[in-house]
Design a protein around this motif. Structure first.
Motif, mmCIF file in Angstrom:
data_model
loop_
_atom_site.group_PDB
_atom_site.id
_atom_site.type_symbol
_atom_site.label_atom_id
_atom_site.label_comp_id
_atom_site.label_asym_id
_atom_site.label_seq_id
_atom_site.Cartn_x
_atom_site.Cartn_y
_atom_site.Cartn_z
ATOM 1 N N SER A 53 -0.942 -29.271 31.409
ATOM 2 C CA SER A 53 -0.268 -30.480 32.085
ATOM 3 C C SER A 53 1.066 -30.692 32.268
ATOM 4 O O SER A 53 1.770 -31.587 31.988
ATOM 5 C CB SER A 53 -0.902 -31.523 31.298
ATOM 6 N N THR A 54 1.543 -29.536 32.911
ATOM 7 C CA THR A 54 3.015 -29.319 32.907
ATOM 8 C C THR A 54 3.353 -29.016 34.304
ATOM 9 O O THR A 54 2.720 -27.904 34.833
ATOM 10 C CB THR A 54 3.723 -28.737 31.887
ATOM 11 N N TYR A 55 4.048 -29.778 35.227
ATOM 12 C CA TYR A 55 4.311 -29.375 36.527
ATOM 13 C C TYR A 55 6.004 -29.293 36.625
ATOM 14 O O TYR A 55 6.741 -29.926 35.931
ATOM 15 C CB TYR A 55 3.654 -30.350 37.266
ATOM 16 N N LYS A 56 6.351 -28.355 37.659
ATOM 17 C CA LYS A 56 7.659 -28.351 38.317
ATOM 18 C C LYS A 56 7.557 -28.490 39.644
ATOM 19 O O LYS A 56 6.406 -28.079 40.227
ATOM 20 C CB LYS A 56 8.416 -26.804 37.903
ATOM 21 N N GLY A 57 8.699 -29.280 40.352
ATOM 22 C CA GLY A 57 8.389 -29.103 41.824
ATOM 23 C C GLY A 57 9.771 -28.849 42.287
ATOM 24 O O GLY A 57 11.041 -28.945 41.901
ATOM 25 N N GLN A 58 9.903 -28.476 43.517
ATOM 26 C CA GLN A 58 10.988 -28.119 44.527
ATOM 27 C C GLN A 58 10.754 -28.143 45.980
ATOM 28 O O GLN A 58 9.467 -28.124 46.434
ATOM 29 C CB GLN A 58 11.719 -26.927 44.088
ATOM 30 N N PHE A 59 11.451 -28.239 46.553
ATOM 31 C CA PHE A 59 11.557 -28.077 48.221
ATOM 32 C C PHE A 59 12.573 -27.103 48.747
ATOM 33 O O PHE A 59 13.663 -26.910 48.145
ATOM 34 C CB PHE A 59 11.430 -29.295 49.015
#
Length: 121
Positions: free
Chosen positions: A74-80
């Protein structure tokens, strides 16, 4: 057997995908974005030497590409990013909630777009 072979990160749940798609539909309108599933190799932590294969959700809107990596149960990273070198993340190392991750990435993107439009005036 390597650590990466022993530690397989599970794919996004249907609930995760639904949450992200609903958030994007609310942001830009229904049918404007389409989620793509991918597997990517990333360094889970800055000091890591080896890459770990992680599931990812990818979408694009106009000239921006977005990605959310699932780096744990249940661990997330985000980028664009716009082009390969123009990558942006958030000030948060990891998120324990996919909605928080997506909303934060979208907010950072909106802030950057606003700043870019003000700079061009």
């Amino acid at each position: 057997m390597s650590f990466n072979d022993q530690f397989k990160i599970k794919d996004f749940s249907d609930s995760n995908k639904w949450t992200v798609q609903q958030t994007l539909d609310e942001r830009w309108g229904k049918g404007k974005t389409e989620l793509q599933l991918a597997d990517v190799e990333i360094k889970l932590h800055r000091g890591d030497r080896e890459l770990t294969t992680c599931p990812a959700l990818f979408w694009d809107f106009e000239k921006t590409n977005f990605v959310v990596f699932k780096v744990g149960d249940s661990t997330y990273k985000g980028q664009f990013y716009y082009k390969g070198r123009d990558q942006y993340g958030t000030a948060v190392e990891d998120f324990d909630n996919i909605l928080d991750c997506v909303v934060t990435v979208l907010q950072v993107h909106a802030d950057l777009e606003r700043d870019k439009s003000q700079d061009s005036k």
